[in-house]
Scaffold this motif. Structure first.
Motif, PDB file in Angstrom:
ATOM      1  N   ARG A  20      25.353  72.991 -21.625  1.00  0.00           N
ATOM      2  CA  ARG A  20      24.359  72.497 -20.669  1.00  0.00           C
ATOM      3  C   ARG A  20      24.691  71.135 -20.090  1.00  0.00           C
ATOM      4  N   LEU A  21      25.250  70.290 -20.948  1.00  0.00           N
ATOM      5  CA  LEU A  21      25.580  68.954 -20.493  1.00  0.00           C
ATOM      6  C   LEU A  21      26.605  69.023 -19.362  1.00  0.00           C
ATOM      7  N   VAL A  22      27.607  69.862 -19.582  1.00  0.00           N
ATOM      8  CA  VAL A  22      28.646  70.012 -18.560  1.00  0.00           C
ATOM      9  C   VAL A  22      28.068  70.724 -17.336  1.00  0.00           C
ATOM     10  N   LEU A  23      27.207  71.707 -17.571  1.00  0.00           N
ATOM     11  CA  LEU A  23      26.562  72.390 -16.435  1.00  0.00           C
ATOM     12  C   LEU A  23      25.815  71.369 -15.567  1.00  0.00           C
ATOM     13  N   SER A  24      25.047  70.515 -16.220  1.00  0.00           N
ATOM     14  CA  SER A  24      24.298  69.499 -15.464  1.00  0.00           C
ATOM     15  C   SER A  24      25.233  68.584 -14.683  1.00  0.00           C
ATOM     16  N   ARG A  25      26.337  68.232 -15.313  1.00  0.00           N
ATOM     17  CA  ARG A  25      27.289  67.353 -14.618  1.00  0.00           C
ATOM     18  C   ARG A  25      27.969  68.090 -13.466  1.00  0.00           C
ATOM     19  N   ALA A  26      28.213  69.381 -13.665  1.00  0.00           N
ATOM     20  CA  ALA A  26      28.827  70.171 -12.583  1.00  0.00           C
ATOM     21  C   ALA A  26      27.854  70.275 -11.407  1.00  0.00           C
ATOM     22  N   ILE A  27      26.564  70.410 -11.702  1.00  0.00           N
ATOM     23  CA  ILE A  27      25.566  70.485 -10.624  1.00  0.00           C
ATOM     24  C   ILE A  27      25.500  69.141  -9.891  1.00  0.00           C
ATOM     25  N   THR A  28      25.524  68.060 -10.662  1.00  0.00           N
ATOM     26  CA  THR A  28      25.541  66.732 -10.037  1.00  0.00           C
ATOM     27  C   THR A  28      26.766  66.596  -9.130  1.00  0.00           C
ATOM     28  N   LEU A  29      27.864  67.152  -9.574  1.00  0.00           N
ATOM     29  CA  LEU A  29      29.094  67.105  -8.767  1.00  0.00           C
ATOM     30  C   LEU A  29      28.907  67.854  -7.439  1.00  0.00           C
ATOM     31  N   VAL A  30      28.337  69.051  -7.481  1.00  0.00           N
ATOM     32  CA  VAL A  30      28.174  69.785  -6.215  1.00  0.00           C
ATOM     33  C   VAL A  30      27.114  69.133  -5.321  1.00  0.00           C
ATOM     34  N   GLU A  31      26.214  68.378  -5.926  1.00  0.00           N
ATOM     35  CA  GLU A  31      25.195  67.692  -5.118  1.00  0.00           C
ATOM     36  C   GLU A  31      25.708  66.390  -4.510  1.00  0.00           C
ATOM     37  N   SER A  32      26.853  65.927  -4.985  1.00  0.00           N
ATOM     38  CA  SER A  32      27.366  64.631  -4.549  1.00  0.00           C
ATOM     39  C   SER A  32      27.795  64.645  -3.080  1.00  0.00           C
ATOM     40  N   GLN A  33      27.570  63.511  -2.435  1.00  0.00           N
ATOM     41  CA  GLN A  33      27.948  63.375  -1.019  1.00  0.00           C
ATOM     42  C   GLN A  33      29.354  62.796  -0.850  1.00  0.00           C
ATOM     43  N   LEU A  34      29.951  62.327  -1.942  1.00  0.00           N
ATOM     44  CA  LEU A  34      31.277  61.704  -1.846  1.00  0.00           C
ATOM     45  C   LEU A  34      32.327  62.755  -1.503  1.00  0.00           C
ATOM     46  N   SER A  35      33.247  62.413  -0.612  1.00  0.00           N
ATOM     47  CA  SER A  35      34.195  63.448  -0.197  1.00  0.00           C
ATOM     48  C   SER A  35      35.156  63.822  -1.325  1.00  0.00           C
ATOM     49  N   SER A  36      35.489  62.863  -2.208  1.00  0.00           N
ATOM     50  CA  SER A  36      36.373  63.213  -3.330  1.00  0.00           C
ATOM     51  C   SER A  36      35.652  64.196  -4.265  1.00  0.00           C
ATOM     52  N   ASP A  37      34.352  64.014  -4.415  1.00  0.00           N
ATOM     53  CA  ASP A  37      33.568  64.931  -5.234  1.00  0.00           C
ATOM     54  C   ASP A  37      33.487  66.309  -4.596  1.00  0.00           C
ATOM     55  N   LYS A  38      33.344  66.311  -3.283  1.00  0.00           N
ATOM     56  CA  LYS A  38      33.227  67.593  -2.574  1.00  0.00           C
ATOM     57  C   LYS A  38      34.467  68.441  -2.813  1.00  0.00           C
ATOM     58  N   GLU A  39      35.639  67.779  -2.762  1.00  0.00           N
ATOM     59  CA  GLU A  39      36.900  68.515  -2.980  1.00  0.00           C
ATOM     60  C   GLU A  39      36.948  69.068  -4.398  1.00  0.00           C
ATOM     61  N   LEU A  40      36.613  68.223  -5.343  1.00  0.00           N
ATOM     62  CA  LEU A  40      36.621  68.634  -6.749  1.00  0.00           C
ATOM     63  C   LEU A  40      35.622  69.777  -6.970  1.00  0.00           C
ATOM     64  N   ALA A  41      34.454  69.642  -6.371  1.00  0.00           N
ATOM     65  CA  ALA A  41      33.418  70.669  -6.524  1.00  0.00           C
ATOM     66  C   ALA A  41      33.898  72.011  -5.987  1.00  0.00           C
ATOM     67  N   GLN A  42      34.605  71.968  -4.861  1.00  0.00           N
ATOM     68  CA  GLN A  42      35.112  73.226  -4.280  1.00  0.00           C
ATOM     69  C   GLN A  42      36.041  73.942  -5.242  1.00  0.00           C
ATOM     70  N   VAL A  43      36.941  73.177  -5.876  1.00  0.00           N
ATOM     71  CA  VAL A  43      37.901  73.781  -6.810  1.00  0.00           C
ATOM     72  C   VAL A  43      37.164  74.368  -8.019  1.00  0.00           C
ATOM     73  N   VAL A  44      36.222  73.601  -8.534  1.00  0.00           N
ATOM     74  CA  VAL A  44      35.459  74.083  -9.691  1.00  0.00           C
ATOM     75  C   VAL A  44      34.720  75.372  -9.318  1.00  0.00           C
ATOM     76  N   LEU A  45      34.068  75.354  -8.146  1.00  0.00           N
ATOM     77  CA  LEU A  45      33.300  76.539  -7.724  1.00  0.00           C
ATOM     78  C   LEU A  45      34.203  77.755  -7.549  1.00  0.00           C
ATOM     79  N   GLU A  46      35.382  77.534  -6.977  1.00  0.00           N
ATOM     80  CA  GLU A  46      36.304  78.660  -6.793  1.00  0.00           C
ATOM     81  C   GLU A  46      36.674  79.281  -8.133  1.00  0.00           C
ATOM     82  N   GLN A  47      36.840  78.421  -9.131  1.00  0.00           N
ATOM     83  CA  GLN A  47      37.270  78.933 -10.438  1.00  0.00           C
ATOM     84  C   GLN A  47      36.158  79.634 -11.196  1.00  0.00           C
ATOM     85  N   ILE A  48      34.924  79.203 -10.969  1.00  0.00           N
ATOM     86  CA  ILE A  48      33.830  79.867 -11.708  1.00  0.00           C
ATOM     87  C   ILE A  48      33.319  81.102 -10.951  1.00  0.00           C
ATOM     88  N   LEU A  49      33.686  81.193  -9.662  1.00  0.00           N
ATOM     89  CA  LEU A  49      33.147  82.266  -8.813  1.00  0.00           C
ATOM     90  C   LEU A  49      33.269  83.678  -9.409  1.00  0.00           C
TER      91      LEU A  49
END
Ligand code: GDP
Length: 332
Positions: A20-49
């Protein structure tokens, strides 16, 4: 790279093992407006898809005071007691306008919040409603990859947020009060058309008879609407979260709906259509952002607004002019 970010592997592994802790952090990552976060979030999302998509997605809406949190708490407990892992997400249309939210996240659903089988995530704040909704779509995928069987997406029934929720769930539930605003007066036909079911809340004590009358009225109203493409006739039920009655019936109905739509092909078609809608929503959102963040647009816009206020130019001319500047900018 932001300092407190995890590695891609740590996010993916943590989400997939239901941490859950990591899930919450992953959600915070996808909610982030920072462009470096957006890139990271995309990769994470692709892998969990590949591990997402398997939950029953249920939208719940209703005006403030209808009993949403109490209903979700009781309904949620029913689900977790029957072995279902439940995630509750919220789209709060007020949180962008006011500091507080009318959902008042902290004190709501206290029992469910302490249930190890449940996960409650308050609404992301900031950004446009459409932007918030896109994060919620991504959050659904993360919750599914983390092994949640049911994802409830809650919104306050006060505006366009229902349409957004409808666009991301399998089953859309409208909570209504008996006798409030004399039945149909209060709700827009559009919201009724979206609903797969209406549940009349607080059907207890003195309210019972009124709730039964409301059932008949809403059933009649549903008959007047066009038949659904999904082969499902919308249902009207009653519930009392306080007395814990009518709750099991709501879940039985959702399961019945899932069986029907999986058998007749609507389920798959519907999710495909929702993904296409998502694509177009992202394109619109991204184009709009690019437009308003463009320096030449930022410089020219106040003058154009002045021209329009003074009646010197028509909005159409100003829009054409600004889009001309924007497009030229894009080519160079
Ligand atoms: P929300 O604003 O839609 O989330 O509504 P709440 O869940 O906060 O409920 C609003 C009020 O209705 C609270 O005072 C609840 O105690 C009351 N309420 C909620 N569910 C029931 C119910 O099943 N029966 C009765 N009698 N009252 C209820």
């Amino acid at each position: 790279m932001v300092r407190n970010r995890l590695s891609i592997e740590a996010y993916v592994e943590g989400v997939l093992t239901g941490n859950r802790l990591v899930l919450s952090r992953a959600i915070t990552l996808v909610e982030s407006q920072l462009s470096s976060d957006k890139e990271l979030a995309q990769v994470v999302l692709e892998q969990i898809l590949p591990h997402s998509g398997r939950s029953v997605r249920v939208g719940i809406t209703g005006v403030p005071g209808v009993g949403k949190s109490t209903f979700i708490e009781t309904f949620g407990k029913h689900l977790t007691q029957h072995g279902k892992k439940l995630a509750v997400l919220a789209i709060d249309p007020t949180s962008q306008l006011t500091k507080g939210s009318i959902m008042g996240d902290k004190t709501r659903m206290e029992e469910l919040a302490h249930d190890p089988m449940a996960y409650i995530r308050p609404s992301p704040s900031g950004g446009s409603l459409g932007g918030v909704a896109n994060k919620t779509r991504e959050t659904i995928l993360l919750c599914e990859a983390a092994g949640f069987d049911v994802v409830l997406v809650e919104t306050v029934g006060v505006g366009q947020s229902e349409t957004l929720v409808k666009g991301m769930v399998d089953f859309f539930l409208l909570l209504m009060l008996a006798g409030a605003g004399d039945e149909l007066q209060g709700i827009k036909k559009g919201i009724m058309e979206m609903a797969d079911a209406i549940v009349i809340t607080k059907a207890d004590g003195e309210n019972k008879a009124a709730a039964q009358r409301a059932v008949l009225e809403y059933q009649n109203a549903f008959h007047l609407l066009m038949p659904n493409a999904n082969g499902w006739s919308p249902k009207v039920l009653t519930s009392s979260a306080l007395e814990k009655r009518g709750i099991a019936e709501v879940w039985a109905m959702v399961e019945q709906y899932m069986q029907l739509t999986m058998a007749n092909g609507f389920y798959t078609r519907h999710r495909q259509e929702q993904n296409l809608e998502w694509l177009h929503a992202l394109i619109r959102q991204s184009l709009e952002e690019q437009f308003y963040q463009n320096n030449d647009i930022i410089n020219s816009l106040p003058q154009m607004e002045e021209y329009i206020k003074n009646g010197k130019w028509l909005p159409m001319k100003a829009a054409t002019y600004l889009l001309g500047i924007f497009n030229k900018n894009k080519v160079i």
